[in-house]
Design a protein around this motif. Structure first.
Motif, short mmCIF file in Angstrom:
data_model
loop_
_atom_site.label_atom_id
_atom_site.label_comp_id
_atom_site.label_asym_id
_atom_site.label_seq_id
_atom_site.Cartn_x
_atom_site.Cartn_y
_atom_site.Cartn_z
N SER A 109 -7.64 -10.50 1.89
CA SER A 109 -7.01 -10.47 3.21
C SER A 109 -6.70 -9.03 3.60
CB SER A 109 -5.70 -11.26 3.16
OG SER A 109 -4.76 -10.59 2.31
N PRO A 110 -6.33 -8.80 4.86
CA PRO A 110 -5.88 -7.46 5.23
C PRO A 110 -4.70 -6.99 4.40
CG PRO A 110 -6.32 -8.76 7.20
CD PRO A 110 -6.40 -9.70 6.03
N GLN A 111 -3.81 -7.91 4.03
CA GLN A 111 -2.67 -7.55 3.19
C GLN A 111 -3.13 -7.10 1.80
OE1 GLN A 111 -2.96 -10.43 4.96
NE2 GLN A 111 -1.45 -10.02 6.57
N ASP A 112 -4.15 -7.78 1.25
CA ASP A 112 -4.70 -7.37 -0.04
C ASP A 112 -5.29 -5.96 0.04
OD1 ASP A 112 -4.10 -9.83 -1.27
OD2 ASP A 112 -5.99 -10.70 -0.60
N ALA A 113 -6.01 -5.70 1.13
CA ALA A 113 -6.61 -4.38 1.31
C ALA A 113 -5.53 -3.30 1.38
CB ALA A 113 -7.46 -4.35 2.58
N ARG A 114 -4.50 -3.57 2.16
CA ARG A 114 -3.41 -2.58 2.28
C ARG A 114 -2.70 -2.39 0.96
NH1 ARG A 114 -2.96 -4.84 7.69
NH2 ARG A 114 -1.57 -6.49 6.95
N SER A 115 -2.58 -3.45 0.17
CA SER A 115 -1.92 -3.35 -1.13
C SER A 115 -2.70 -2.45 -2.08
CB SER A 115 -1.74 -4.74 -1.75
OG SER A 115 -1.09 -4.66 -3.00
N LEU A 116 -4.01 -2.58 -2.09
CA LEU A 116 -4.83 -1.71 -2.93
C LEU A 116 -4.69 -0.25 -2.50
CD1 LEU A 116 -7.98 -3.98 -3.18
CD2 LEU A 116 -6.65 -3.16 -5.14
N LEU A 117 -4.66 -0.01 -1.21
CA LEU A 117 -4.50 1.36 -0.71
C LEU A 117 -3.13 1.91 -1.08
CD1 LEU A 117 -6.15 0.91 2.79
CD2 LEU A 117 -7.07 2.24 0.88
N LYS A 118 -2.10 1.09 -0.98
CA LYS A 118 -0.74 1.53 -1.33
C LYS A 118 -0.63 1.87 -2.81
CE LYS A 118 1.77 -0.89 2.34
NZ LYS A 118 2.70 -2.01 2.67
N ARG A 119 -1.46 1.26 -3.63
CA ARG A 119 -1.45 1.55 -5.07
C ARG A 119 -2.23 2.82 -5.40
NH1 ARG A 119 -0.74 -3.76 -8.31
NH2 ARG A 119 0.11 -5.17 -6.74
N GLY A 120 -2.74 3.48 -4.38
CA GLY A 120 -3.43 4.74 -4.59
C GLY A 120 -4.91 4.64 -4.85
N VAL A 121 -5.49 3.44 -4.72
CA VAL A 121 -6.92 3.28 -4.91
C VAL A 121 -7.65 3.85 -3.70
CG1 VAL A 121 -8.80 1.63 -5.29
CG2 VAL A 121 -6.53 1.19 -6.27
N GLN A 122 -8.64 4.71 -3.95
CA GLN A 122 -9.45 5.27 -2.86
C GLN A 122 -10.48 4.21 -2.44
OE1 GLN A 122 -8.84 8.23 -1.29
NE2 GLN A 122 -7.00 8.11 -2.58
N LYS B 176 -13.48 -14.82 -6.94
CA LYS B 176 -12.48 -15.66 -7.60
C LYS B 176 -11.77 -14.92 -8.75
CE LYS B 176 -13.52 -19.38 -5.18
NZ LYS B 176 -12.59 -19.97 -4.20
N ALA B 177 -11.62 -13.60 -8.62
CA ALA B 177 -11.00 -12.84 -9.71
C ALA B 177 -10.22 -11.65 -9.18
CB ALA B 177 -12.07 -12.38 -10.69
N GLN B 178 -9.70 -11.76 -7.98
CA GLN B 178 -9.07 -10.61 -7.35
C GLN B 178 -7.86 -10.10 -8.12
OE1 GLN B 178 -9.44 -9.82 -3.01
NE2 GLN B 178 -7.33 -10.53 -3.03
N GLU B 179 -7.17 -10.98 -8.82
CA GLU B 179 -5.99 -10.55 -9.58
C GLU B 179 -6.34 -9.52 -10.64
OE1 GLU B 179 -7.96 -13.72 -11.89
OE2 GLU B 179 -7.39 -13.52 -9.77
N ARG B 180 -7.58 -9.56 -11.13
CA ARG B 180 -8.01 -8.59 -12.13
C ARG B 180 -8.18 -7.20 -11.53
NH1 ARG B 180 -9.99 -11.48 -16.89
NH2 ARG B 180 -9.68 -13.69 -16.45
N LEU B 181 -8.50 -7.13 -10.25
CA LEU B 181 -8.59 -5.83 -9.59
C LEU B 181 -7.21 -5.20 -9.47
CD1 LEU B 181 -11.09 -6.70 -6.71
CD2 LEU B 181 -11.61 -5.84 -9.01
N PHE B 182 -6.22 -6.00 -9.10
CA PHE B 182 -4.85 -5.48 -9.02
C PHE B 182 -4.34 -5.11 -10.40
CE2 PHE B 182 -5.16 -7.70 -4.97
CZ PHE B 182 -4.57 -6.78 -4.12
N ARG B 183 -4.71 -5.89 -11.39
CA ARG B 183 -4.33 -5.57 -12.78
C ARG B 183 -4.82 -4.19 -13.18
NH1 ARG B 183 -7.96 -8.49 -17.04
NH2 ARG B 183 -9.29 -6.80 -16.27
N ASP B 184 -6.02 -3.84 -12.72
CA ASP B 184 -6.65 -2.59 -13.13
C ASP B 184 -6.55 -1.50 -12.07
OD1 ASP B 184 -7.32 -3.77 -15.52
OD2 ASP B 184 -9.33 -4.33 -14.89
N ALA B 185 -5.61 -1.64 -11.16
CA ALA B 185 -5.47 -0.66 -10.08
C ALA B 185 -5.22 0.75 -10.61
CB ALA B 185 -4.35 -1.07 -9.12
#
Length: 251
Positions: free
Chosen positions: A153-166, A127-136
Motif C-alpha cells: 500500500s502507499p502506507q507500506d511504501a512510506r514506511s520503507l522510506l521512513k526506515r531509510g531504505v533508498q 505474500k512475504a512483505q513482512e520479511r522486507l520490513f524485517r530486513d530493512a
C-alpha cells in the motif's frame, strides 16, 4: 522522449522493442541462470543506438539455487552486471513456500552482495512483505532498492522510506486492470520514487498470452492519467528516477 522500463526479460521476449522514430528506450533486463545470462549478454551487444538495456542477474525466489551464488559474485567482481535481481521471496503457492529456507539463503547472499559492492537490487516479493520490513536495516545499506511490481500500500511504501531504505516502487500492467493497491500507490507515493515497467513478456492481463516491451507506452499513459500530469512531464521525471535507482548519474 525516453521510455524507461524498470524491469523486463529480454531473452524471453526474443526480440528488441520497436518504437517509432524519435523515441528512445531504456530498460533493465533480468536473467536467472547462466545460459540465460550469456544469451542476454549477446542480445544486449546488438542493441541499437536508441536503446540502453542494462543487464541484471539474480537468483529468483521461485528457483532459489544456492549453486548460483558464486556465479553471481563472479559477475559482480567482473563488472558484468548493473544490478542484482530479481531477488526476494515468493510464498504465493505451497510449492514456492516449501522452499522458504532456500529463499532465505539466497536472499541473504544477494542483499549482502548489493550492500558490499554498491549495486542496485531488484526485489520480487509475493505474500512475504513482512520479511522486507524485517530486513530493512540491511536494505538501508543498498544504494537503490527497486520493488518490482510493488504489491504493498502507499502506507507500506512510506514506511520503507521512513526506515531509510533508498526505495523505488515500480508498476506495470496491473494499472490497466484496476488493481487498487497499484493505482493507490501511483497516485500517492512521492513522484521521485516512482518507476514503471512491463515485466515483458510476463505480467499479462486476462486473455493475453504475453506482454510486449512496446506496452510500456500503455503503462505510461495510465500512470500519467492517475497522477494528473502530462505524459511528457512524467517521462522526464521517471527518467530521472530510473537514473537515480540504477546509479546512472548524469547519463
Amino acid at each position: 522522449m525516453i521510455y524507461c522500463d524498470a524491469h523486463m526479460h529480454l531473452v524471453q521476449c526474443g526480440r528488441f522493442p520497436d518504437f517509432p522514430a524519435g523515441l528512445e528506450y531504456y530498460a533493465v533486463t533480468c536473467a536467472h541462470d547462466r545460459d540465460e545470462f550469456m544469451r542476454q549478454k549477446e542480445m544486449i551487444a546488438l542493441c541499437g543506438e536508441k536503446m540502453k538495456i542494462l543487464p541484471a542477474f539474480g537468483i529468483h525466489p521461485q528457483a532459489p539455487l544456492a549453486e548460483n551464488i558464486d556465479f553471481l559474485e563472479s559477475l559482480i567482481k567482473g563488472g558484468k552486471i548493473s544490478a542484482i535481481g530479481e531477488a526476494g521471496f515468493d510464498l504465493f503457492t505451497k510449492e514456492f513456500a516449501s522452499h522458504i529456507e532456500e529463499q532465505e539463503t539466497v536472499w541473504r547472499a544477494e542483499t549482502e552482495f548489493a550492500a558490499r559492492y554498491g549495486l542496485p537490487l531488484v526485489v520480487h516479493c509475493r505474500k512475504a512483505q513482512e520479511r522486507l520490513f524485517r530486513d530493512a536495516k540491511k536494505l538501508k545499506e543498498i544504494p537503490g532498492v527497486i520493488f518490482h511490481s510493488f504489491a504493498g500500500s502507499p502506507q507500506d511504501a512510506r514506511s520503507l522510506l521512513k526506515r531509510g531504505v533508498q526505495a523505488f516502487f515500480s508498476f506495470g500492467k496491473p494499472l490497466l486492470n484496476g488493481k487498487k493497491s497499484a493505482i493507490a500507490c501511483v497516485r500517492e507515493i512521492p513522484l521521485e520514487r516512482l518507476l514503471l515497467e512491463t515485466d515483458a513478456p510476463f505480467q499479462t492481463l486476462k486473455g493475453e498470452s504475453s506482454t510486449a516491451p512496446e506496452e510500456i507506452s500503455r503503462v505510461y499513459a495510465a500512470a500519467s492519467e492517475l497522477r494528473g500530469i502530462p505524459e511528457q512531464v512524467l517521462m522526464e521525471k521517471v527518467a530521472e528516477n530510473f537514473s537515480a535507482a540504477y546509479g546512472l548519474g548524469a547519463e
